[in-house]
Design a protein around this motif. Structure first.
Motif, PDB file in Angstrom:
ATOM      1  N   GLY A 162      19.496  18.894  32.647  1.00 34.77           N
ATOM      2  CA  GLY A 162      20.898  19.271  32.524  1.00 34.77           C
ATOM      3  C   GLY A 162      21.861  18.381  33.272  1.00 34.77           C
ATOM      4  N   GLY A 163      21.363  17.350  33.940  1.00 35.31           N
ATOM      5  CA  GLY A 163      22.248  16.384  34.582  1.00 35.31           C
ATOM      6  C   GLY A 163      23.155  16.994  35.643  1.00 35.31           C
ATOM      7  N   ASP A 164      24.463  16.638  35.553  1.00 33.50           N
ATOM      8  CA  ASP A 164      25.434  17.117  36.553  1.00 33.50           C
ATOM      9  C   ASP A 164      25.526  18.635  36.569  1.00 33.50           C
ATOM     10  OD1 ASP A 164      26.112  14.623  37.483  1.00 33.50           O
ATOM     11  OD2 ASP A 164      27.746  14.347  36.033  1.00 33.50           O
ATOM     12  N   GLU A 165      25.409  19.249  35.397  1.00 31.82           N
ATOM     13  CA  GLU A 165      25.509  20.711  35.324  1.00 31.82           C
ATOM     14  C   GLU A 165      24.341  21.362  36.070  1.00 31.82           C
ATOM     15  OE1 GLU A 165      26.885  24.538  34.338  1.00 31.82           O
ATOM     16  OE2 GLU A 165      27.844  22.563  34.475  1.00 31.82           O
ATOM     17  N   ALA A 166      23.155  20.770  35.996  1.00 33.67           N
ATOM     18  CA  ALA A 166      21.996  21.294  36.726  1.00 33.67           C
ATOM     19  C   ALA A 166      22.211  21.168  38.228  1.00 33.67           C
ATOM     20  CB  ALA A 166      20.729  20.541  36.311  1.00 33.67           C
ATOM     21  N   ALA A 167      22.811  20.047  38.646  1.00 27.55           N
ATOM     22  CA  ALA A 167      23.089  19.850  40.071  1.00 27.55           C
ATOM     23  C   ALA A 167      24.126  20.858  40.567  1.00 27.55           C
ATOM     24  CB  ALA A 167      23.577  18.423  40.319  1.00 27.55           C
ATOM     25  N   LEU A 168      25.138  21.128  39.759  1.00 30.99           N
ATOM     26  CA  LEU A 168      26.148  22.128  40.132  1.00 30.99           C
ATOM     27  C   LEU A 168      25.523  23.517  40.227  1.00 30.99           C
ATOM     28  CD1 LEU A 168      29.119  20.900  37.920  1.00 30.99           C
ATOM     29  CD2 LEU A 168      29.034  20.896  40.435  1.00 30.99           C
TER      30      LEU A 168
ATOM     31  N   GLY B  84      10.077  29.168  41.315  1.00 30.78           N
ATOM     32  CA  GLY B  84       9.988  28.963  39.879  1.00 30.78           C
ATOM     33  C   GLY B  84      11.234  28.302  39.329  1.00 30.78           C
ATOM     34  N   VAL B  85      11.346  28.302  37.994  1.00 25.75           N
ATOM     35  CA  VAL B  85      12.477  27.665  37.326  1.00 25.75           C
ATOM     36  C   VAL B  85      13.576  28.702  37.067  1.00 25.75           C
ATOM     37  CG1 VAL B  85      13.243  26.458  35.241  1.00 25.75           C
ATOM     38  CG2 VAL B  85      11.009  25.928  36.245  1.00 25.75           C
ATOM     39  N   HIS B  86      14.774  28.389  37.519  1.00 21.33           N
ATOM     40  CA  HIS B  86      15.949  29.230  37.295  1.00 21.33           C
ATOM     41  C   HIS B  86      16.805  28.551  36.221  1.00 21.33           C
ATOM     42  CE1 HIS B  86      15.593  31.720  41.118  1.00 21.33           C
ATOM     43  NE2 HIS B  86      14.646  30.801  41.241  1.00 21.33           N
ATOM     44  N   ARG B  87      17.096  29.264  35.152  1.00 19.57           N
ATOM     45  CA  ARG B  87      17.836  28.684  34.022  1.00 19.57           C
ATOM     46  C   ARG B  87      19.259  29.250  33.984  1.00 19.57           C
ATOM     47  NH1 ARG B  87      16.007  29.777  27.842  1.00 19.57           N
ATOM     48  NH2 ARG B  87      16.727  31.844  28.469  1.00 19.57           N
TER      49      ARG B  87
ATOM     50  N   ASN C 169      23.182  34.096  32.647  1.00 18.45           N
ATOM     51  CA  ASN C 169      24.050  33.883  31.490  1.00 18.45           C
ATOM     52  C   ASN C 169      25.487  34.213  31.884  1.00 18.45           C
ATOM     53  OD1 ASN C 169      25.562  34.629  28.976  1.00 18.45           O
ATOM     54  ND2 ASN C 169      23.637  33.995  28.017  1.00 18.45           N
ATOM     55  N   PHE C 170      26.301  33.160  32.072  1.00 16.16           N
ATOM     56  CA  PHE C 170      27.672  33.352  32.548  1.00 16.16           C
ATOM     57  C   PHE C 170      28.594  33.966  31.495  1.00 16.16           C
ATOM     58  CE2 PHE C 170      26.145  31.078  36.084  1.00 16.16           C
ATOM     59  CZ  PHE C 170      27.086  31.166  37.113  1.00 16.16           C
ATOM     60  N   PRO C 171      28.544  33.547  30.211  1.00 13.12           N
ATOM     61  CA  PRO C 171      29.442  34.166  29.225  1.00 13.12           C
ATOM     62  C   PRO C 171      29.254  35.677  29.116  1.00 13.12           C
ATOM     63  CG  PRO C 171      28.525  32.134  28.349  1.00 13.12           C
ATOM     64  CD  PRO C 171      27.788  32.417  29.621  1.00 13.12           C
ATOM     65  N   GLN C 172      28.005  36.146  29.238  1.00 16.23           N
ATOM     66  CA  GLN C 172      27.738  37.579  29.114  1.00 16.23           C
ATOM     67  C   GLN C 172      27.699  38.284  30.473  1.00 16.23           C
ATOM     68  OE1 GLN C 172      24.234  38.265  26.722  1.00 16.23           O
ATOM     69  NE2 GLN C 172      24.873  36.814  25.143  1.00 16.23           N
TER      70      GLN C 172
ATOM     71  N   THR D  63      33.564  20.408  32.113  1.00 17.88           N
ATOM     72  CA  THR D  63      33.864  19.180  31.372  1.00 17.88           C
ATOM     73  C   THR D  63      33.703  19.341  29.859  1.00 17.88           C
ATOM     74  OG1 THR D  63      31.573  18.489  31.718  1.00 17.88           O
ATOM     75  CG2 THR D  63      33.199  17.707  33.309  1.00 17.88           C
ATOM     76  N   GLU D  64      33.283  20.518  29.421  1.00 13.90           N
ATOM     77  CA  GLU D  64      33.041  20.766  27.993  1.00 13.90           C
ATOM     78  C   GLU D  64      34.361  21.138  27.301  1.00 13.90           C
ATOM     79  OE1 GLU D  64      32.186  21.094  24.466  1.00 13.90           O
ATOM     80  OE2 GLU D  64      30.408  20.632  25.657  1.00 13.90           O
ATOM     81  N   THR D  65      34.836  20.279  26.403  1.00 14.30           N
ATOM     82  CA  THR D  65      36.130  20.503  25.737  1.00 14.30           C
ATOM     83  C   THR D  65      36.020  21.418  24.524  1.00 14.30           C
ATOM     84  OG1 THR D  65      35.783  18.496  24.434  1.00 14.30           O
ATOM     85  CG2 THR D  65      37.029  18.276  26.505  1.00 14.30           C
ATOM     86  N   GLN D  66      34.827  21.519  23.949  1.00 14.15           N
ATOM     87  CA  GLN D  66      34.637  22.327  22.739  1.00 14.15           C
ATOM     88  C   GLN D  66      34.254  23.775  23.034  1.00 14.15           C
ATOM     89  OE1 GLN D  66      35.309  20.963  19.706  1.00 14.15           O
ATOM     90  NE2 GLN D  66      35.879  19.101  20.855  1.00 14.15           N
ATOM     91  N   GLY D  67      34.083  24.103  24.329  1.00 12.46           N
ATOM     92  CA  GLY D  67      33.725  25.468  24.696  1.00 12.46           C
ATOM     93  C   GLY D  67      32.288  25.831  24.387  1.00 12.46           C
ATOM     94  N   ARG D  68      31.442  24.821  24.229  1.00 15.37           N
ATOM     95  CA  ARG D  68      30.040  25.095  23.895  1.00 15.37           C
ATOM     96  C   ARG D  68      29.236  25.465  25.149  1.00 15.37           C
ATOM     97  NH1 ARG D  68      29.065  19.543  20.666  1.00 15.37           N
ATOM     98  NH2 ARG D  68      30.130  18.889  22.580  1.00 15.37           N
ATOM     99  N   ILE D  69      28.300  26.394  24.963  1.00 16.98           N
ATOM    100  CA  ILE D  69      27.441  26.827  26.077  1.00 16.98           C
ATOM    101  C   ILE D  69      26.318  25.816  26.253  1.00 16.98           C
ATOM    102  CG2 ILE D  69      25.851  28.617  26.883  1.00 16.98           C
ATOM    103  CD1 ILE D  69      27.517  30.633  25.256  1.00 16.98           C
ATOM    104  N   HIS D  70      26.127  25.359  27.480  1.00 16.69           N
ATOM    105  CA  HIS D  70      25.039  24.439  27.795  1.00 16.69           C
ATOM    106  C   HIS D  70      23.961  25.183  28.591  1.00 16.69           C
ATOM    107  CE1 HIS D  70      27.020  20.317  27.068  1.00 16.69           C
ATOM    108  NE2 HIS D  70      27.775  21.247  26.491  1.00 16.69           N
ATOM    109  N   THR D  71      22.740  24.756  28.414  1.00 17.16           N
ATOM    110  CA  THR D  71      21.620  25.316  29.177  1.00 17.16           C
ATOM    111  C   THR D  71      21.068  24.248  30.107  1.00 17.16           C
ATOM    112  OG1 THR D  71      21.011  26.854  27.399  1.00 17.16           O
ATOM    113  CG2 THR D  71      19.331  26.367  29.051  1.00 17.16           C
ATOM    114  N   SER D  72      20.950  24.576  31.370  1.00 17.24           N
ATOM    115  CA  SER D  72      20.350  23.646  32.331  1.00 17.24           C
ATOM    116  C   SER D  72      19.488  24.466  33.291  1.00 17.24           C
ATOM    117  CB  SER D  72      21.415  22.857  33.084  1.00 17.24           C
ATOM    118  OG  SER D  72      22.358  23.713  33.685  1.00 17.24           O
TER     119      SER D  72
END
Length: 377
Positions: free
Chosen positions: A120-126, A180-183, A310-313, A190-199
């Motif tokens: 997830g790059g920068d989003e994973a680091a955040l 373990g892994v936290h998703r 899940n932040f949107p929900q 930085t997302e202009t289209q409002g799309r949900i990213h998974t990291s």
């Protein structure tokens, strides 16, 4: 179970006598060990004493009901109290079963925690930074002392990786479920289209090793000093206070740069190295005893996805126990107990099921032996 508790109570009383004896008090190391064992038994014995008191109340009620001299009004009261006490005794027995379950010998220890940004790059680091703050807030709620050991930050305020400790009685007993892994699922800034990213970010939880757990040959270590980088105050890049230790036999590398003192950084790095080695040896031993792992909630493996945020929900889902709560803001602010208590309960339930199955097996074997003896006679 009751016979075992009776023997434990006798041992508890004997320990109290030894602790008070002048001979034992003259040897502080022996005295400390006895005090530690006595304090470990104390909650079990206290619960057992309360159960015995309830049983005495039940016996008194039954005596009143068996007596022909008991008036009807008193008989009615005795029946009501007997029902209440019987229910209480059943609950106390269940609690005693839980208290008698095998304890993880590391539960009372401090912990070393490591967070690494995953996919997830920068989003994973955040997200890694969110997790670190979440554990800091949880530590504050439980009076655990938080100490940062090492951190590699990104320009956007995220963390590539971080190592820190939580110090306090029972820290490992609660934090061990975080390995373990936290998703995370959310819309990046930085997302202009409002799309949900998974990291994702990976969390490792290590019980802090004690000196008696791990012996390290100084000749097996390569120690390097370097200038600190990133957060750390005015001393950053001015003095070579940061420490990197390489354990040559295993290739493990640890570092500490958050302290101003080179000596303090070396101490912190050694603490992390010992804990990693202890966990490595412990994992090897656990792999050889597969049955011991059946009681665990999840394997604690760093590759295992354990939780989704899940932040949107506004929800948090723990996949090991199928629990979902819709309190994401509170959860990442350190209010984690609802899920952690659920994980503890699930582990205890599995352990109790294992204990009950073993008791049933032994009872069946005993009946078979009695049957064979009766046939023989």
């Amino acid at each position: 179970m009751l016979n075992r508790l009776k023997q434990m109570k006798l041992h508890y009383e004997q320990l109290a006598e030894k602790i008070a004896s002048p001979e034992v008090m003259a040897d502080m190391n022996a005295w400390r060990e006895l005090v530690k064992e006595h304090s470990t038994l104390e909650p079990i014995i206290t619960a057992y004493d309360e159960y015995l008191e309830t049983e005495r109340g039940i016996a008194d009620c039954r005596a009143m009901l068996d007596s022909e001299e008991t008036e009807q009004e008193m008989r009615t009261l005795a029946e009501e109290e007997l029902a209440e006490l019987s229910h209480k005794a059943a609950q106390q027995q269940e609690n005693l079963k839980i208290l008698l379950l095998p304890k993880d010998k590391n539960d009372e220890r401090n912990v070393i925690m490591e967070i690494r940004a995953g996919t997830g790059g920068d989003e994973a680091a955040l997200f890694g930074a969110v997790l670190m703050r979440m554990y800091q807030r949880y530590a504050e709620r439980h009076n655990f002392k938080y100490e940062l050991i090492d951190i590699a930050e990104t320009e956007m305020g995220g963390i590539k990786e971080a190592t820190f400790s939580l110090n306090g009685r029972g820290a490992y007993s609660r934090m061990k479920y975080e390995s373990g892994v936290h998703r995370v699922q959310r819309v990046p800034e930085t997302e202009t289209q409002g799309r949900i990213h998974t990291s994702a970010a990976t969390v490792a939880v290590l019980p802090e090793a004690e000196d008696i757990d791990v012996e390290i040959n100084p000749g097996d270590l390569r120690i390097d000093t370097y200038r600190s980088s990133g957060a750390g105050g005015q001393h950053v890049n001015k003095t070579e206070s940061a420490i990197r230790i390489t354990h040559l036999p295993t290739g493990l590398v640890v570092q500490s740069q958050d302290e101003r003192s080179q000596g303090r950084n070396k101490e912190q790095a050694m603490k992390v190295l010992k804990s990693r080695l202890y966990e490595m040896y412990r994992a090897e031993a656990a792999a050889k005893e597969a049955s011991a792992r059946k009681s665990q909630v999840g394997s604690g493996d760093r590759s295992e996805r354990i939780r989704t945020y899940n932040f949107p929900q506004g929800r948090v889902t723990d996949h090991r126990i199928g629990m979902t709560i819709y309190k994401l803001p509170q959860f990442i602010d350190g209010d984690m107990d609802e899920i952690i208590e659920g994980l503890i309960l699930a582990e205890r339930t599995k352990q109790l099921a294992g204990e009950d199955a073993e008791c049933a097996r032994l009872a069946h074997a005993a009946r078979a032996v009695r049957h064979q003896l009766s046939v023989a006679h």
